[in-house]
Design a protein around this motif. Structure first.
Motif, PDB file in Angstrom:
ATOM      1  N   HIS A 234      42.179 -36.102 -13.708  1.00  0.00           N
ATOM      2  CA  HIS A 234      41.956 -37.365 -14.422  1.00  0.00           C
ATOM      3  C   HIS A 234      42.931 -37.577 -15.590  1.00  0.00           C
ATOM      4  O   HIS A 234      43.050 -38.685 -16.109  1.00  0.00           O
ATOM      5  N   ALA A 235      43.672 -36.516 -16.001  1.00  0.00           N
ATOM      6  CA  ALA A 235      44.682 -36.683 -17.056  1.00  0.00           C
ATOM      7  C   ALA A 235      45.877 -37.500 -16.573  1.00  0.00           C
ATOM      8  O   ALA A 235      46.724 -37.893 -17.385  1.00  0.00           O
ATOM      9  N   ALA A 236      45.958 -37.751 -15.268  1.00  0.00           N
ATOM     10  CA  ALA A 236      46.984 -38.622 -14.679  1.00  0.00           C
ATOM     11  C   ALA A 236      48.395 -38.169 -15.019  1.00  0.00           C
ATOM     12  O   ALA A 236      49.201 -38.927 -15.583  1.00  0.00           O
ATOM     13  N   LEU A 237      48.738 -36.937 -14.668  1.00  0.00           N
ATOM     14  CA  LEU A 237      50.082 -36.417 -14.899  1.00  0.00           C
ATOM     15  C   LEU A 237      51.079 -37.182 -14.035  1.00  0.00           C
ATOM     16  O   LEU A 237      50.802 -37.479 -12.865  1.00  0.00           O
ATOM     17  N   ASP A 238      52.241 -37.490 -14.627  1.00  0.00           N
ATOM     18  CA  ASP A 238      53.284 -38.119 -13.823  1.00  0.00           C
ATOM     19  C   ASP A 238      54.035 -37.037 -13.040  1.00  0.00           C
ATOM     20  O   ASP A 238      53.745 -35.841 -13.150  1.00  0.00           O
ATOM     21  N   GLU A 239      55.012 -37.460 -12.235  1.00  0.00           N
ATOM     22  CA  GLU A 239      55.692 -36.524 -11.336  1.00  0.00           C
ATOM     23  C   GLU A 239      56.378 -35.394 -12.096  1.00  0.00           C
ATOM     24  O   GLU A 239      56.273 -34.217 -11.726  1.00  0.00           O
ATOM     25  N   ASP A 240      57.100 -35.721 -13.177  1.00  0.00           N
ATOM     26  CA  ASP A 240      57.776 -34.687 -13.958  1.00  0.00           C
ATOM     27  C   ASP A 240      56.778 -33.717 -14.582  1.00  0.00           C
ATOM     28  O   ASP A 240      57.026 -32.505 -14.645  1.00  0.00           O
ATOM     29  N   GLU A 241      55.661 -34.237 -15.059  1.00  0.00           N
ATOM     30  CA  GLU A 241      54.648 -33.375 -15.673  1.00  0.00           C
ATOM     31  C   GLU A 241      54.040 -32.422 -14.646  1.00  0.00           C
ATOM     32  O   GLU A 241      53.820 -31.237 -14.925  1.00  0.00           O
ATOM     33  N   VAL A 242      53.780 -32.900 -13.456  1.00  0.00           N
ATOM     34  CA  VAL A 242      53.226 -32.037 -12.411  1.00  0.00           C
ATOM     35  C   VAL A 242      54.192 -30.904 -12.079  1.00  0.00           C
ATOM     36  O   VAL A 242      53.819 -29.723 -12.071  1.00  0.00           O
ATOM     37  N   VAL A 243      55.444 -31.242 -11.809  1.00  0.00           N
ATOM     38  CA  VAL A 243      56.417 -30.216 -11.399  1.00  0.00           C
ATOM     39  C   VAL A 243      56.669 -29.220 -12.517  1.00  0.00           C
ATOM     40  O   VAL A 243      56.767 -28.010 -12.279  1.00  0.00           O
ATOM     41  N   ASN A 244      56.739 -29.711 -13.755  1.00  0.00           N
ATOM     42  CA  ASN A 244      57.008 -28.795 -14.864  1.00  0.00           C
ATOM     43  C   ASN A 244      55.817 -27.886 -15.160  1.00  0.00           C
ATOM     44  O   ASN A 244      56.008 -26.751 -15.615  1.00  0.00           O
ATOM     45  N   HIS A 245      54.611 -28.338 -14.894  1.00  0.00           N
ATOM     46  CA  HIS A 245      53.467 -27.446 -15.066  1.00  0.00           C
ATOM     47  C   HIS A 245      53.365 -26.440 -13.922  1.00  0.00           C
ATOM     48  O   HIS A 245      52.929 -25.298 -14.125  1.00  0.00           O
ATOM     49  N   LEU A 246      53.761 -26.833 -12.739  1.00  0.00           N
ATOM     50  CA  LEU A 246      53.854 -25.860 -11.649  1.00  0.00           C
ATOM     51  C   LEU A 246      54.867 -24.777 -12.018  1.00  0.00           C
ATOM     52  O   LEU A 246      54.620 -23.578 -11.809  1.00  0.00           O
ATOM     53  N   ARG A 247      55.999 -25.189 -12.560  1.00  0.00           N
ATOM     54  CA  ARG A 247      57.021 -24.234 -12.993  1.00  0.00           C
ATOM     55  C   ARG A 247      56.466 -23.303 -14.067  1.00  0.00           C
ATOM     56  O   ARG A 247      56.647 -22.079 -14.007  1.00  0.00           O
ATOM     57  N   LEU A 248      55.827 -23.884 -15.063  1.00  0.00           N
ATOM     58  CA  LEU A 248      55.300 -23.108 -16.185  1.00  0.00           C
ATOM     59  C   LEU A 248      54.351 -22.015 -15.703  1.00  0.00           C
ATOM     60  O   LEU A 248      54.504 -20.839 -16.063  1.00  0.00           O
ATOM     61  N   VAL A 249      53.380 -22.396 -14.886  1.00  0.00           N
ATOM     62  CA  VAL A 249      52.389 -21.422 -14.436  1.00  0.00           C
ATOM     63  C   VAL A 249      53.015 -20.398 -13.498  1.00  0.00           C
ATOM     64  O   VAL A 249      52.734 -19.196 -13.588  1.00  0.00           O
ATOM     65  N   LEU A 250      53.876 -20.851 -12.600  1.00  0.00           N
ATOM     66  CA  LEU A 250      54.504 -19.938 -11.644  1.00  0.00           C
ATOM     67  C   LEU A 250      55.299 -18.849 -12.359  1.00  0.00           C
ATOM     68  O   LEU A 250      55.130 -17.653 -12.089  1.00  0.00           O
ATOM     69  N   ILE A 251      56.178 -19.243 -13.267  1.00  0.00           N
ATOM     70  CA  ILE A 251      57.061 -18.276 -13.918  1.00  0.00           C
ATOM     71  C   ILE A 251      56.286 -17.364 -14.861  1.00  0.00           C
ATOM     72  O   ILE A 251      56.403 -16.136 -14.808  1.00  0.00           O
ATOM     73  N   THR A 252      55.479 -17.966 -15.732  1.00  0.00           N
ATOM     74  CA  THR A 252      54.795 -17.131 -16.722  1.00  0.00           C
ATOM     75  C   THR A 252      53.727 -16.257 -16.088  1.00  0.00           C
ATOM     76  O   THR A 252      53.596 -15.076 -16.451  1.00  0.00           O
ATOM     77  N   ALA A 253      52.951 -16.801 -15.160  1.00  0.00           N
ATOM     78  CA  ALA A 253      51.891 -16.006 -14.538  1.00  0.00           C
ATOM     79  C   ALA A 253      52.473 -14.843 -13.751  1.00  0.00           C
ATOM     80  O   ALA A 253      51.956 -13.714 -13.812  1.00  0.00           O
ATOM     81  N   HIS A 254      53.556 -15.095 -13.015  1.00  0.00           N
ATOM     82  CA  HIS A 254      54.116 -13.988 -12.229  1.00  0.00           C
ATOM     83  C   HIS A 254      54.771 -12.931 -13.106  1.00  0.00           C
ATOM     84  O   HIS A 254      54.484 -11.736 -12.964  1.00  0.00           O
ATOM     85  N   THR A 255      55.671 -13.344 -13.981  1.00  0.00           N
ATOM     86  CA  THR A 255      56.446 -12.350 -14.733  1.00  0.00           C
ATOM     87  C   THR A 255      55.563 -11.519 -15.657  1.00  0.00           C
ATOM     88  O   THR A 255      55.736 -10.298 -15.760  1.00  0.00           O
ATOM     89  N   THR A 256      54.610 -12.158 -16.320  1.00  0.00           N
ATOM     90  CA  THR A 256      53.751 -11.382 -17.211  1.00  0.00           C
ATOM     91  C   THR A 256      52.798 -10.485 -16.434  1.00  0.00           C
ATOM     92  O   THR A 256      52.581  -9.327 -16.816  1.00  0.00           O
ATOM     93  N   THR A 257      52.241 -10.980 -15.327  1.00  0.00           N
ATOM     94  CA  THR A 257      51.283 -10.172 -14.568  1.00  0.00           C
ATOM     95  C   THR A 257      51.967  -9.015 -13.859  1.00  0.00           C
ATOM     96  O   THR A 257      51.436  -7.893 -13.830  1.00  0.00           O
ATOM     97  N   SER A 258      53.150  -9.238 -13.296  1.00  0.00           N
ATOM     98  CA  SER A 258      53.854  -8.142 -12.620  1.00  0.00           C
ATOM     99  C   SER A 258      54.245  -7.063 -13.618  1.00  0.00           C
ATOM    100  O   SER A 258      54.133  -5.861 -13.328  1.00  0.00           O
ATOM    101  N   ASN A 259      54.682  -7.473 -14.792  1.00  0.00           N
ATOM    102  CA  ASN A 259      55.053  -6.507 -15.825  1.00  0.00           C
ATOM    103  C   ASN A 259      53.823  -5.732 -16.294  1.00  0.00           C
ATOM    104  O   ASN A 259      53.851  -4.505 -16.438  1.00  0.00           O
ATOM    105  N   LEU A 260      52.735  -6.444 -16.539  1.00  0.00           N
ATOM    106  CA  LEU A 260      51.519  -5.797 -17.016  1.00  0.00           C
ATOM    107  C   LEU A 260      50.922  -4.874 -15.955  1.00  0.00           C
ATOM    108  O   LEU A 260      50.393  -3.798 -16.278  1.00  0.00           O
TER     109      LEU A 260
END
Length: 414
Positions: A234-260
């Protein structure tokens, strides 16, 4: 990390300006990254030290635990919005700098404060909670067993290259609605973005291309995955916001979790007390992970905050628009709050590993679930699991932002 000659001019224990005598937090010498370097900087400068980032870009490295908390908890003084970064505004940092992949402004929640941040973060957290309720541990169990199947009959493995390096990304492909075959290459690209250097921009563009295609596909054919959830929120993210949040979660979640995950396995295999207590049920896995987050947080240095006005931090004259990077590892070892770093911190969850304040990591429970499940599967699948080398033979490679275990050779019964 390389040490230079002591600063000539000081004010309240800090150099008045960055110069040739400022410590470089990149390049040659990073292999010597250690808490001893933080201790040297703390002795010379106190809770905040002047450093140079890649490209000799000046920044303040926040070393003290209390100073880190002040920055994290006060977005009105220390903004996450890099559009106020003076060195970038005045043209001293180019848009193609590798630093921009970590500190540059993007239409995502970590680049915003106030109401824009709340709107975007709400979309992320709502969908992370939804994902966590759809069997995240089942996905981890599936891919952990798949990884272990590849080496279970050999009696030997490298638990970095063969297990922790890719497992979180394989789980994320399922969560995002991506093909599992993308997992290994996305893991490598994510690692390169965090590492920085000349290839960071190329790897980031590759990630953005894959995620852009994913978002377009999910708009046409939505499912019960994280990408679809962002699109229909319902926050109605536009296309750039959607892709950049996918990027954010993908990179940070993977790199921090694999390291930990790698560091957690290192602890239980090099300290037999932790392993025996874990196997006997005297401690649970969350307690082990908390210990690791105090001693070797997955991000040693967190980018970045920007001073909104001239102020003093730890006795240092921080100017409006200055970049600050947060020494999470240094803060966790601040002798002011932890005089003996060799004493266990069991039961104490006040570490800095997940950041803090309004930008505290929203995915920490998912990361912990991945680690707990992965280690549990590993210990049950590999009887007699033990380290194949002496603990002091294990090495790490450091970049500006993290220190990653190079390998974790093990042996086990077959």
């Amino acid at each position: 990390m390389s040490e230079q000659t002591p600063p000539r001019a000081t004010e309240g224990g800090c150099p008045v300006a960055h110069g040739e005598d400022t410590t470089r937090l990149y390049g040659s010498g990073m292999e010597d990254f250690s808490h001893a370097v933080y201790a040297q900087l703390r002795t010379r400068h106190g809770g905040v030290a002047p450093v140079l980032l890649e490209g000799d870009v000046p920044a303040w490295l926040v070393l003290g635990y209390r100073e880190n908390r002040r920055v994290l908890d006060n977005p009105l003084q220390f903004s996450r919005d890099s559009r106020i970064w003076r060195d970038f505004k005045e043209g001293r940092v180019d848009t193609t700098s590798p630093l921009m992949q970590m500190v540059g402004w993007r239409p995502d929640c970590v680049s915003q404060d106030g109401e824009p941040h709340r709107r975007l973060r709400g979309a992320v957290t709502d969908n992370l909670y939804a994902v966590a309720g759809r069997g995240i541990r089942r996905h981890v169990t599936h891919f952990a067993n798949q990884q272990i199947d590849a080496f279970a009959d050999t009696g030997r493995a490298d638990l970095v290259a063969d297990f922790s390096e890719y497992l979180p990304m394989l789980v994320l492909t399922r969560v995002f609605g991506l093909a599992a075959k993308e997992g290994r290459s996305l893991a490598e690209s994510s690692k390169q973005v965090i590492k920085g250097g000349a290839d960071a921009l190329t790897h980031n563009e590759r990630i953005m291309g894959i995620l852009g295609e994913l978002a377009a596909r999910k708009r046409a054919e939505p499912g019960s995955d994280f990408a679809s959830g962002l699109i229909k929120h319902h926050a109605a993210l536009d296309e750039d916001e959607v892709v950049n949040h996918l990027r954010l979660v993908l990179i940070t979640a993977h790199t921090t979790t694999s390291n930990l995950l790698a560091r957690t396995l290192q602890l239980v295999l090099t300290d037999t007390t932790w392993l025996s207590d874990l196997v006997s049920g005297q401690v649970n896995m969350s307690t082990v992970v908390e210990e690791v987050m105090w001693n070797t947080p997955p991000l040693a240095v967190l980018p970045g905050r920007f001073a909104t006005a001239d102020l003093e931090l730890g006795g240092c004259p921080v100017k409006q628009g200055d970049l600050l990077v947060l020494g999470l590892a240094a803060g966790n070892h601040d002798p002011g709050i932890r005089p003996d770093a060799d004493i266990s911190v069991r039961g104490n969850a006040s570490h800095l590993a997940f950041s803090g304040g309004p930008h505290e990591c929203p995915a920490q429970n998912i990361g912990q679930a991945i680690i707990e499940t992965a280690v549990d599967v590993l210990l049950h699948r590999l009887p007699g699991l033990r380290l194949a080398v002496a603990p002091d033979e294990l090495t790490s490679t450091a970049s500006t932002w993290e220190s990653r275990l190079d390998s974790l050779p093990v042996e086990f019964a077959v």
